[in-house]
Design an enzyme around this catalytic site. Structure first.
Site, PDB file in Angstrom:
ATOM      1  N   GLU A  36       0.841  -1.187   0.000  1.00 52.45           N
ATOM      2  CA  GLU A  36       0.000   0.000   0.000  1.00 52.45           C
ATOM      3  C   GLU A  36       0.879   1.240   0.000  1.00 52.45           C
ATOM      4  OE1 GLU A  36      -2.456  -0.253   3.487  1.00 52.45           O
ATOM      5  OE2 GLU A  36      -2.761  -2.412   3.235  1.00 52.45           O
TER       6      GLU A  36
ATOM      7  N   LYS B 202       2.263   4.652   1.302  1.00 49.04           N
ATOM      8  CA  LYS B 202       2.365   5.211   2.649  1.00 49.04           C
ATOM      9  C   LYS B 202       1.912   6.677   2.600  1.00 49.04           C
ATOM     10  CE  LYS B 202       5.470   5.568   6.629  1.00 49.04           C
ATOM     11  NZ  LYS B 202       5.251   6.997   6.890  1.00 49.04           N
TER      12      LYS B 202
ATOM     13  N   ASP C 187       1.127  10.335   3.640  1.00 46.49           N
ATOM     14  CA  ASP C 187       1.753  11.253   4.594  1.00 46.49           C
ATOM     15  C   ASP C 187       0.665  12.153   5.179  1.00 46.49           C
ATOM     16  OD1 ASP C 187       3.747  12.347   6.066  1.00 46.49           O
ATOM     17  OD2 ASP C 187       4.520  13.642   4.494  1.00 46.49           O
TER      18      ASP C 187
ATOM     19  N   TYR D 274      -7.273   1.876   6.250  1.00 50.58           N
ATOM     20  CA  TYR D 274      -6.498   0.687   5.886  1.00 50.58           C
ATOM     21  C   TYR D 274      -6.270  -0.286   7.044  1.00 50.58           C
ATOM     22  CZ  TYR D 274      -3.009   3.923   7.779  1.00 50.58           C
ATOM     23  OH  TYR D 274      -2.356   4.821   8.581  1.00 50.58           O
TER      24      TYR D 274
ATOM     25  N   LYS E  25      10.863   3.503   2.940  1.00 54.48           N
ATOM     26  CA  LYS E  25      10.892   4.955   2.766  1.00 54.48           C
ATOM     27  C   LYS E  25      11.624   5.329   1.475  1.00 54.48           C
ATOM     28  CE  LYS E  25       9.435   7.337   5.480  1.00 54.48           C
ATOM     29  NZ  LYS E  25       9.880   7.873   6.776  1.00 54.48           N
TER      30      LYS E  25
ATOM     31  N   CYS F 196      16.064  45.228  12.116  1.00 54.20           N
ATOM     32  CA  CYS F 196      14.966  44.348  11.724  1.00 54.20           C
ATOM     33  C   CYS F 196      14.376  44.813  10.393  1.00 54.20           C
ATOM     34  CB  CYS F 196      13.888  44.359  12.804  1.00 54.20           C
ATOM     35  SG  CYS F 196      12.372  43.466  12.342  1.00 54.20           S
TER      36      CYS F 196
ATOM     37  N   CYS G 135      10.621  46.237  10.944  1.00 53.50           N
ATOM     38  CA  CYS G 135      10.266  47.458  11.676  1.00 53.50           C
ATOM     39  C   CYS G 135      11.430  48.435  11.825  1.00 53.50           C
ATOM     40  CB  CYS G 135       9.710  47.108  13.057  1.00 53.50           C
ATOM     41  SG  CYS G 135      10.932  46.406  14.185  1.00 53.50           S
TER      42      CYS G 135
ATOM     43  N   CYS H  35      14.738  40.542  16.931  1.00 47.07           N
ATOM     44  CA  CYS H  35      14.143  41.866  17.074  1.00 47.07           C
ATOM     45  C   CYS H  35      13.332  41.838  18.358  1.00 47.07           C
ATOM     46  CB  CYS H  35      13.230  42.189  15.889  1.00 47.07           C
ATOM     47  SG  CYS H  35      12.230  43.674  16.121  1.00 47.07           S
TER      48      CYS H  35
ATOM     49  N   CYS I 141       6.676  45.377  16.539  1.00 43.30           N
ATOM     50  CA  CYS I 141       7.129  44.860  15.248  1.00 43.30           C
ATOM     51  C   CYS I 141       5.952  44.167  14.560  1.00 43.30           C
ATOM     52  CB  CYS I 141       8.272  43.867  15.448  1.00 43.30           C
ATOM     53  SG  CYS I 141       8.840  43.103  13.913  1.00 43.30           S
TER      54      CYS I 141
END
Length: 751
Positions: A148, A150, A152, A267, A355, A449, A452, A467, A472
């Protein structure tokens, strides 16, 4: 009906007869006021809608047009609007996030049987080793396998009793998950009633309880649309479809889940016995017959060579799918042989997950752009020429921090190698050095930053650049949500959805703006829903947006006004100062008592507080050195916030202690005065914050670190370094049972 799967194989989908005529029969006009007739027609419509949804979402073979389906749905909505008592949890009208309220949402659920993890084969050699062990254990040539894809997604368990949907739960730790029934009801391919063919196959067991397992996932197209909406609204996009599915399934508002377009593949089952099937392949057909969504890309393989062939085909075609896969699950097909092999401590011996290796591509790094996160951390992000990897196009990937950039030795202009870590998250592997341009230079982090313009702070010994300005814009939503949370200013009724609407309406730019809100401003916010019918008396037309309304708005404004009285310690914690958690905020507030005194204090004064130290003191002074932060604090003062500490203990601590059964006499007597406690590990009866509230209500000081001056450590499950330090220093350790005794008597038992 038959259809072809991804590999060109024909899969039979013939099952489930219609429960009624396709178009249905409208309720006679003269029976509109007859409740009994309405109830009968509503039941008929529910059956018809379930059937046609099954034909559409599961079989992909609709028998009626979308308009005809909508006509049936509108008729049911009209009946339920006329007779609200006829609304049932399994009604199709409730599958789009209707008004049904499940008071047990996210409550713990114990699975019928443990949901095991799966051992992984990271390459073909490891897969072959597992196949060889299996063949040796069961006899070479006597084993068939079911292969089957796999998926995710997020593991889920669906419980049915007598064929009717009862509950849905997340996988959790495999033994206990979270109740997500209300949200799963909105997933259109999950049947509320199992179809007759599957129930008939169960015979006398059809009235029993079964628990089927599978994955909730988000189709790739839906994921793209969701992130496009997030970009348009200025929200952080989801990293991948799995995270999007998990976040969508755990929404407090099922209407949000309903809009996320989730789907399922089933399943597995907790107990095969009631189903009267002998193999995984037979079981998958039972699931189809029952009305579940089952992945069509399944193959029964008689030999290891056929297993190899399936894995190779799945890898070659993975990009053609509208959902993410990260491998192939190979299972011994026979349930009898599965029982013979059994389980290890964590996984079945009769299954393995092969995998897929990550796919790598080369592209050109065009820019390193800074992204400011919710806590102010500046994260460098690589932007490169778009390239297709593992079935989707990517053009950016996080570089995490400056140390990672230097470790990987990447520069703007480099030809780089990219892949998807875990086959999901885009990642820069490194540069192709022989293609590096002569003018490529090392990257340097910015001094201000980019969101800002405030100065960036880089603490010695830390990799992060931050920051620390609290106005911000890049940090706005998370700072607002933290401010109103229970452990901070404790403003009930102001959650993520309302904060989003306030930001979108331009009503809040920092936490001080909460206290400028009026009832009229909040009442006018768009709920995202529309009126379904005209109301001439109120001047409403169908399709007009439904505003939040004065009643809810009044409660929100009242809650915000109430929060003005919160003590300085809660406000300090709510400001989100780096390294200042709840316990540290209480220690600082107890020393300086009010905000002006704290602002005027030197770094040495703050560091001299027991349990603080120079690192926290430096962070506090850095925060108050930012002019934008001081401006926000002044606006809070003008708005009427107390910003002072009451050494008698906060009212919320005493209130929680009372709810927990601690007598008023004990809290008034302050029997724990002069004692210092540290809480660590997972507690089962309270959270650590709640347990800390009880101890403080009884007069104790609760800190976050263990020292020689700590009186007691309360240790829950999986207590770690703090418990070890307490033992090394000889600090007495108490259990949660000891805490219960303290609550009952005010006396600390012998450790």
């Amino acid at each position: 009906m038959e259809q072809e799967n991804l590999f060109g194989e024909v899969v039979s989908e013939d099952r489930v007869e219609p429960l009624s005529s396709p178009e249905g029969t409208a309720m006679p006009a003269d029976a509109a006021g007859d409740r009994a007739a309405a109830a009968a027609r509503a039941a008929e419509l529910r059956h018809e809608l379930d059937y046609h949804a099954y034909r559409y979402y599961i079989l992909d073979a609709p028998e009626i047009t979308d308009a005809a389906f909508d006509k049936l749905l509108v008729e049911l909505q009209e009946i339920e609007a006329r007779y609200p008592e006829l609304v049932t949890p399994d009604s199709y009208t409730q599958r789009v996030g209707g008004g049904y309220v499940d008071t047990e949402q996210f409550a713990p659920v114990t699975h019928m049987a443990r949901m095991y993890s799966m051992d992984d084969a990271m390459n073909l050699d490891e897969l072959d080793e597992w196949l060889a062990r299996t063949e040796e254990a069961l006899g070479a040539g006597s084993v068939a396998y079911t292969c089957e894809l796999k998926i995710d997604g997020l593991g889920v368990a669906l419980t049915y009793r007598g064929g009717a949907f009862v509950r849905a739960a997340t996988r959790g730790d495999g033994t206990t998950g979270e109740d997500v029934s209300l949200n799963v009801r909105t997933i259109k391919d999950v049947p509320m009633h199992l179809a007759a063919p599957a129930l008939d196959h169960m015979g006398a067991d059809r009235e029993g309880v079964i628990e089927v397992r599978g994955e909730v996932y988000m189709p790739k197209g839906s994921f793209v649309r969701l992130n496009e909406e997030a970009d348009a609204e200025g929200r952080a996009p989801f990293a991948n479809p799995r995270n999007a599915a998990a976040g969508s399934l755990r929404q407090k508002d099922p209407k949000v889940t309903a809009r996320r377009d989730l789907a399922t593949f089933l399943y597995a089952v907790a107990d095969t016995a009631p189903l009267h099937v002998g193999s995984q392949h037979e079981f998958l057909q039972w699931l189809r017959d029952a009305g579940f969504s089952v992945n069509p890309n399944v193959r029964r393989c008689a030999t290891p060579a056929e297993v190899h062939a399936f894995c190779a085909e799945a890898l070659a075609h993975r990009g053609d799918l509208d959902y993410d896969i990260d491998g192939v699950v190979v299972k011994v097909d026979s349930f009898a042989q599965q029982d013979e092999l059994g389980f290890t401590a964590r996984a079945p011996r009769w299954a393995i997950a092969f995998k897929f290796p990550p796919e790598e591509k080369t592209t050109v790094l065009r820019e390193i752009r800074i992204q400011v996160g919710r806590t102010g951390v500046l994260t460098p992000v690589a932007e490169f020429d778009p390239v297709t990897v593992a079935g989707s196009t990517i053009a950016r990937a996080t570089l995490h921090n400056i140390d990672e950039i230097r470790r990987k030795n990447v520069r703007v202009g480099d030809t780089i190698v990219v892949h998807k870590a875990g086959d999901v998250i885009p990642e820069v592997v490194g540069p192709v050095l022989e293609k590096r341009p002569a003018d490529a230079v090392e990257y340097q982090m910015p001094a201000t930053c980019p969101a800002c313009g405030a100065p960036v702070v880089h603490e010695e010994g830390e990799v992060a650049y931050r920051c620390v300005s609290i106005d911000c814009p890049a940090q706005l939503k998370e700072r607002l949500a933290h401010w109103v949370s229970r452990g901070c200013m404790d403003v009930d009724g102001v959650g993520d959805e309302l904060i989003d609407k306030l930001i979108q309406a331009g009503l809040v730019h920092d936490v001080s703006d909460f206290y400028r809100l009026t009832v009229d401003q909040v009442a006018a916010l768009d709920t995202g829903r529309t009126y379904q019918a005209d109301n001439k008396r109120r001047g409403i037309k169908a399709g007009d947006p439904i505003p939040l309304g004065a009643i809810i708005a009044g409660k929100v404004v009242d809650e915000l006004a109430r929060s003005k009285a919160q003590p300085l310690s809660r406000a300090l914690f709510a400001l989100g100062i780096r390294h200042v958690g709840k316990s540290v905020a209480e220690l600082i507030a107890a020393r300086f008592l009010n905000l002006p005194a704290l602002i005027d204090a030197s770094e040495e004064d703050i560091a001299a507080i027991e349990g603080i130290g120079p690192k926290i003191a430096a962070s506090v002074k850095e925060f108050f050195a930012v002019p934008e932060n001081l401006a926000v604090l002044e606006r809070l003062r003008v708005a009427g916030l107390t910003l002072e500490e009451d050494l008698g203990g906060s009212g919320s601590d005493a209130a929680f202690a009372e709810e927990a059964g601690v007598s008023a006499e004990l809290t008034q007597a302050q029997p724990l005065a002069g004692l210092t406690f540290v809480l660590t590990g997972a507690l089962t009866r309270f959270t650590r914050d709640e347990a800390g509230s009880v101890l403080k209500a009884l007069g104790a000081k609760v800190t976050g670190s263990v020292s020689k001056k700590t009186s007691y450590v309360v240790a829950g499950e999986k207590a770690g370094s703090k418990l070890a330090k307490a033992e090394s220093l000889g600090v007495p350790v108490l259990s949660e049972d000891d805490l219960a005794q303290i609550m009952a008597t005010g006396e600390v038992p012998a450790a």
